[in-house]
Design a protein around this motif. Structure first.
Motif, PDB file in Angstrom:
ATOM      1  N   LEU A  31       0.824  -1.208   0.000  1.00 18.42           N
ATOM      2  CA  LEU A  31       0.000   0.000   0.000  1.00 18.42           C
ATOM      3  C   LEU A  31       0.858   1.258   0.000  1.00 18.42           C
ATOM      4  O   LEU A  31       0.516   2.263  -0.630  1.00 18.42           O
ATOM      5  CB  LEU A  31      -0.929  -0.002   1.221  1.00 18.42           C
ATOM      6  CG  LEU A  31      -2.080  -1.011   1.184  1.00 18.42           C
ATOM      7  CD1 LEU A  31      -2.849  -0.984   2.495  1.00 18.42           C
ATOM      8  CD2 LEU A  31      -3.015  -0.717   0.017  1.00 18.42           C
ATOM      9  N   LEU A  32       1.977   1.201   0.696  1.00 17.32           N
ATOM     10  CA  LEU A  32       2.882   2.352   0.703  1.00 17.32           C
ATOM     11  C   LEU A  32       3.417   2.605  -0.700  1.00 17.32           C
ATOM     12  O   LEU A  32       3.491   3.758  -1.162  1.00 17.32           O
ATOM     13  CB  LEU A  32       4.031   2.115   1.690  1.00 17.32           C
ATOM     14  CG  LEU A  32       5.058   3.238   1.811  1.00 17.32           C
ATOM     15  CD1 LEU A  32       4.385   4.550   2.238  1.00 17.32           C
ATOM     16  CD2 LEU A  32       6.154   2.854   2.797  1.00 17.32           C
ATOM     17  N   SER A  33       3.782   1.521  -1.403  1.00 16.39           N
ATOM     18  CA  SER A  33       4.252   1.671  -2.791  1.00 16.39           C
ATOM     19  C   SER A  33       3.140   2.235  -3.670  1.00 16.39           C
ATOM     20  O   SER A  33       3.386   3.106  -4.522  1.00 16.39           O
ATOM     21  CB  SER A  33       4.708   0.313  -3.342  1.00 16.39           C
ATOM     22  OG  SER A  33       5.815  -0.171  -2.620  1.00 16.39           O
ATOM     23  N   ALA A  34       1.907   1.755  -3.464  1.00 19.94           N
ATOM     24  CA  ALA A  34       0.771   2.244  -4.249  1.00 19.94           C
ATOM     25  C   ALA A  34       0.503   3.715  -3.960  1.00 19.94           C
ATOM     26  O   ALA A  34       0.192   4.498  -4.871  1.00 19.94           O
ATOM     27  CB  ALA A  34      -0.464   1.401  -3.928  1.00 19.94           C
ATOM     28  N   TYR A  35       0.636   4.104  -2.707  1.00 22.24           N
ATOM     29  CA  TYR A  35       0.422   5.503  -2.323  1.00 22.24           C
ATOM     30  C   TYR A  35       1.441   6.408  -3.028  1.00 22.24           C
ATOM     31  O   TYR A  35       1.076   7.434  -3.608  1.00 22.24           O
ATOM     32  CB  TYR A  35       0.548   5.624  -0.806  1.00 22.24           C
ATOM     33  CG  TYR A  35       0.578   7.056  -0.304  1.00 22.24           C
ATOM     34  CD1 TYR A  35      -0.562   7.844  -0.348  1.00 22.24           C
ATOM     35  CD2 TYR A  35       1.758   7.602   0.222  1.00 22.24           C
ATOM     36  CE1 TYR A  35      -0.529   9.154   0.115  1.00 22.24           C
ATOM     37  CE2 TYR A  35       1.794   8.899   0.676  1.00 22.24           C
ATOM     38  CZ  TYR A  35       0.648   9.687   0.626  1.00 22.24           C
ATOM     39  OH  TYR A  35       0.689  10.966   1.066  1.00 22.24           O
ATOM     40  N   THR A  41       4.241  11.367  -4.111  1.00 21.53           N
ATOM     41  CA  THR A  41       4.840  12.079  -2.989  1.00 21.53           C
ATOM     42  C   THR A  41       6.247  11.585  -2.686  1.00 21.53           C
ATOM     43  O   THR A  41       6.543  10.408  -2.841  1.00 21.53           O
ATOM     44  CB  THR A  41       3.968  11.924  -1.728  1.00 21.53           C
ATOM     45  OG1 THR A  41       4.582  12.592  -0.643  1.00 21.53           O
ATOM     46  CG2 THR A  41       3.807  10.455  -1.348  1.00 21.53           C
ATOM     47  N   ALA A  42       7.082  12.480  -2.275  1.00 18.18           N
ATOM     48  CA  ALA A  42       8.460  12.118  -1.915  1.00 18.18           C
ATOM     49  C   ALA A  42       8.652  12.123  -0.410  1.00 18.18           C
ATOM     50  O   ALA A  42       9.739  11.889   0.092  1.00 18.18           O
ATOM     51  CB  ALA A  42       9.441  13.109  -2.555  1.00 18.18           C
ATOM     52  N   GLN A  43       7.561  12.446   0.346  1.00 12.64           N
ATOM     53  CA  GLN A  43       7.701  12.551   1.795  1.00 12.64           C
ATOM     54  C   GLN A  43       7.827  11.169   2.435  1.00 12.64           C
ATOM     55  O   GLN A  43       7.372  10.174   1.885  1.00 12.64           O
ATOM     56  CB  GLN A  43       6.487  13.280   2.383  1.00 12.64           C
ATOM     57  CG  GLN A  43       5.175  12.526   2.203  1.00 12.64           C
ATOM     58  CD  GLN A  43       3.982  13.336   2.675  1.00 12.64           C
ATOM     59  OE1 GLN A  43       4.120  14.459   3.129  1.00 12.64           O
ATOM     60  NE2 GLN A  43       2.793  12.766   2.546  1.00 12.64           N
ATOM     61  N   ASN A  44       8.457  11.165   3.597  1.00  9.46           N
ATOM     62  CA  ASN A  44       8.535   9.910   4.349  1.00  9.46           C
ATOM     63  C   ASN A  44       7.150   9.575   4.875  1.00  9.46           C
ATOM     64  O   ASN A  44       6.448  10.439   5.403  1.00  9.46           O
ATOM     65  CB  ASN A  44       9.502  10.061   5.531  1.00  9.46           C
ATOM     66  CG  ASN A  44      10.936  10.240   5.055  1.00  9.46           C
ATOM     67  OD1 ASN A  44      11.305   9.704   4.016  1.00  9.46           O
ATOM     68  ND2 ASN A  44      11.728  10.980   5.800  1.00  9.46           N
ATOM     69  N   ALA A  45       6.762   8.326   4.726  1.00  9.23           N
ATOM     70  CA  ALA A  45       5.432   7.930   5.165  1.00  9.23           C
ATOM     71  C   ALA A  45       5.420   6.448   5.489  1.00  9.23           C
ATOM     72  O   ALA A  45       6.337   5.713   5.155  1.00  9.23           O
ATOM     73  CB  ALA A  45       4.403   8.240   4.079  1.00  9.23           C
ATOM     74  N   ARG A  46       4.357   6.030   6.145  1.00  9.72           N
ATOM     75  CA  ARG A  46       4.124   4.618   6.364  1.00  9.72           C
ATOM     76  C   ARG A  46       2.627   4.378   6.335  1.00  9.72           C
ATOM     77  O   ARG A  46       1.827   5.310   6.540  1.00  9.72           O
ATOM     78  CB  ARG A  46       4.724   4.147   7.687  1.00  9.72           C
ATOM     79  CG  ARG A  46       4.021   4.622   8.951  1.00  9.72           C
ATOM     80  CD  ARG A  46       4.704   4.091  10.197  1.00  9.72           C
ATOM     81  NE  ARG A  46       3.984   4.500  11.409  1.00  9.72           N
ATOM     82  CZ  ARG A  46       3.020   3.795  11.980  1.00  9.72           C
ATOM     83  NH1 ARG A  46       2.650   2.625  11.463  1.00  9.72           N
ATOM     84  NH2 ARG A  46       2.412   4.228  13.069  1.00  9.72           N
ATOM     85  N   ALA A 107      -8.125  -1.635  -1.191  1.00 13.36           N
ATOM     86  CA  ALA A 107      -8.835  -2.900  -1.393  1.00 13.36           C
ATOM     87  C   ALA A 107      -8.253  -3.675  -2.579  1.00 13.36           C
ATOM     88  O   ALA A 107      -8.028  -4.888  -2.502  1.00 13.36           O
ATOM     89  CB  ALA A 107     -10.320  -2.627  -1.607  1.00 13.36           C
ATOM     90  N   GLN A 108      -8.008  -2.967  -3.697  1.00 13.12           N
ATOM     91  CA  GLN A 108      -7.446  -3.620  -4.879  1.00 13.12           C
ATOM     92  C   GLN A 108      -6.053  -4.180  -4.591  1.00 13.12           C
ATOM     93  O   GLN A 108      -5.736  -5.309  -4.962  1.00 13.12           O
ATOM     94  CB  GLN A 108      -7.378  -2.618  -6.038  1.00 13.12           C
ATOM     95  CG  GLN A 108      -8.738  -2.215  -6.577  1.00 13.12           C
ATOM     96  CD  GLN A 108      -8.621  -1.125  -7.629  1.00 13.12           C
ATOM     97  OE1 GLN A 108      -7.553  -0.519  -7.809  1.00 13.12           O
ATOM     98  NE2 GLN A 108      -9.713  -0.862  -8.331  1.00 13.12           N
ATOM     99  N   THR A 109      -5.234  -3.351  -3.939  1.00 14.24           N
ATOM    100  CA  THR A 109      -3.861  -3.762  -3.640  1.00 14.24           C
ATOM    101  C   THR A 109      -3.841  -4.961  -2.696  1.00 14.24           C
ATOM    102  O   THR A 109      -3.088  -5.915  -2.902  1.00 14.24           O
ATOM    103  CB  THR A 109      -3.074  -2.597  -3.023  1.00 14.24           C
ATOM    104  OG1 THR A 109      -3.113  -1.483  -3.913  1.00 14.24           O
ATOM    105  CG2 THR A 109      -1.626  -3.000  -2.770  1.00 14.24           C
TER     106      THR A 109
END
Length: 365
Positions: A31-35, A41-46, A107-109
Motif C-alpha cells: 500500500l505504501l508503494s501504491a500511495y 509524494t516524496a515525503q517519508n510515510a508509512r 482494497a485492490q492492492t
C-alpha cells in the motif's frame, strides 16, 4: 478494508498456513508503494492497518526542526508542540495524510497481495511435498506432449518427462497413465519443476523393490545394475540368508515378479544374476545367459579373459557386443571373450613359440 477482511485473513491462516501478521505487513508495504505511485509524494510515510477494525491510514513522517527548509519532510517545533507539547527537536511526528479515495486503492492492492501470497504458498507446499521424494516413483496422466517433452499431470502439479529420459521407441498419448522416477525437483519463479525419468537405473531399482518383498525387507541386496533403456538390463543380487535364492526371489514364481517389471519397461530384457565376491565367478554369472567354461583374471589390470564353448560365443558377446558390454559395466572388469577353439589355437601358438625358441637355442650350426 474492514473487520470482515481481517477475519478472511485469519481463515486463510487456518486453511493454508498463511500468517495473518505476515500478510498484513506485506499489504502495508504494498500500500505504501501504491500511495507513492498514485500520489507522487516524496515525503517519508508509512501505512498502518488497524489490527482490530481493519481501518487503513497513511501517516506522513516529519522531523521536528527549529527552522523548516523542506515542508515535505520537516515540521517546526512550534507546530509539533501544538500536536503534543512534549515534542523536542529531532523527534519524528506522524501526521495522517490518507487520501480521500485511498480505500479503493487499498482494497485492490490488498486483494492482489493476498492472491499472490496464496499462489506462493501453494507453490511452496507442492515443492515441499515433492522435494523429499527424489528417487521415488510417481504415476501421472499424460496431459500434453510436444516434439521433445511429455507433460504428466500429477494432480496438484505438472511434471516433465524430457526426451532424454524417455525409453527409446515409447509413444505417449493424451490420457495415458505413466509411471516414472522423480529425477530432480527444482524451485523456479513459476513454481516447482519436477523432472521425471524412465531411463534412469534408479527407476528399475525402485520397480524391483516394489515387486520383490525380499528386497524391501533387506534379505536380498541389489548390489549393482546397469541399463541400456528399452533394450536390456543386468541386475546383480546377493542374499544375506543362505536359505534364500536371490535370483529366484527376484524372478518370482513362474517369472511373475520380473515379468511385471519387464511389462512396465515395455519389454526391456532383464538378466538377474547372482553377485559373488569372487570376481571369476561373478564375471561368469554376469555373462548370463551364456555358459562359461573358465575365467582367467589379471587382478592389477582388472582384466578378465573368459572362455566359452564355441556355440556360446555369439551369445556371450551379444548383439552388437551388448551382453559383453553390460557385463563389463556390471562387474567393473574389462572382459575379453574367447571360444574354446580360439583358445586352443592361442595355446598352440604359445606352446610352439615357447618350445620352438627353446629348441632353436639348443641347435648347433
Amino acid at each position: 478494508m474492514n473487520a470482515e477482511f481481517l477475519q478472511a485473513l485469519r481463515d486463510l491462516e487456518r486453511e493454508r498456513g498463511l500468517k495473518t501478521e505476515v500478510l498484513l505487513s506485506v499489504i502495508e508495504a504494498a500500500l505504501l508503494s501504491a500511495y507513492r505511485r498514485n500520489f507522487g509524494t516524496a515525503q517519508n510515510a508509512r501505512v498502518e492497518i488497524d489490527r482490530t477494525t481493519g481501518e487503513c491510514r497513511v501517516l506522513a513522517q516529519r522531523t521536528v526542526v527549529e527552522e523548516v527548509k523542506d515542508p515535505r519532510t520537516e515540521i517546526s517545533l512550534a507546530e509539533a508542540r501544538e500536536i503534543d507539547p512534549r515534542y523536542q527537536v529531532g523527534d519524528v511526528v506522524e501526521i495522517e495524510v490518507t487520501p480521500r479515495d485511498f480505500g479503493r486503492i487499498a482494497a485492490q492492492t490488498a486483494k492482489q497481495v493476498v492472491m499472490q501470497r496464496i499462489k506462493e504458498a501453494e507453490r511452496n507446499m507442492i515443492y515441499e511435498a515433492f522435494a523429499g521424494r527424489e528417487g521415488d516413483i510417481v504415476t501421472g496422466t499424460v496431459h500434453r506432449a510436444d516434439k521433445q517433452n511429455v507433460y504428466l499431470d500429477l494432480g496438484k502439479t505438472e511434471a516433465i518427462l524430457p526426451a532424454a529420459e524417455q525409453i527409446p521407441g515409447e509413444r505417449y498419448r493424451q490420457g495415458d497413465r505413466v509411471r516414472a522416477y522423480i529425477l530432480e525437483v527444482r524451485r523456479t519463479p513459476k513454481g516447482p519443476q519436477i523432472i521425471l525419468s524412465r531411463t534412469h537405473p534408479g527407476f528399475l531399482r525402485r520397480l524391483l523393490e516394489l515387486e520383490v518383498p525380499e528386497l524391501q525387507e533387506g534379505t536380498v541386496e541389489l548390489k549393482n545394475l546397469v541399463r541400456e533403456p528399452g533394450s536390456r538390463s543386468k541386475v546383480a543380487v546377493y542374499s544375506r540368508d543362505p536359505h534364500v535364492d536371490p535370483v529366484g526371489a527376484c524372478v518370482g514364481p513362474r517369472g511373475s515378479r520380473i515379468q511385471a517389471v519387464v511389462n512396465e519397461l515395455r519389454g526391456e530384457k532383464i538378466d538377474v544374476v547372482r553377485w559373488d565376491p569372487d570376481p571369476s565367478r561373478f564375471i561368469a554369472e554376469a555373462l548370463s545367459p551364456a555358459k562359461v567354461t573358465a575365467v582367467e583374471i589379471w587382478e592389477e589390470e582388472k582384466i578378465a579373459r573368459v572362455i566359452v564353448p564355441d556355440n556360446q560365443l555369439s551369445l556371450a558377446i551379444g548383439k552388437e557386443g551388448q551382453n559383453a558390454r553390460l557385463a563389463a559395466k556390471l562387474t567393473g572388469w574389462k572382459i575379453d571373450i574367447k571360444s574354446e577353439s580360439q583358445m586352443a589355437e592361442i595355446y598352440a601358438r604359445e606352446y610352439a613359440s615357447y618350445y620352438g625358441e627353446e629348441g632353436g637355442g639348443g641347435e648347433e650350426s
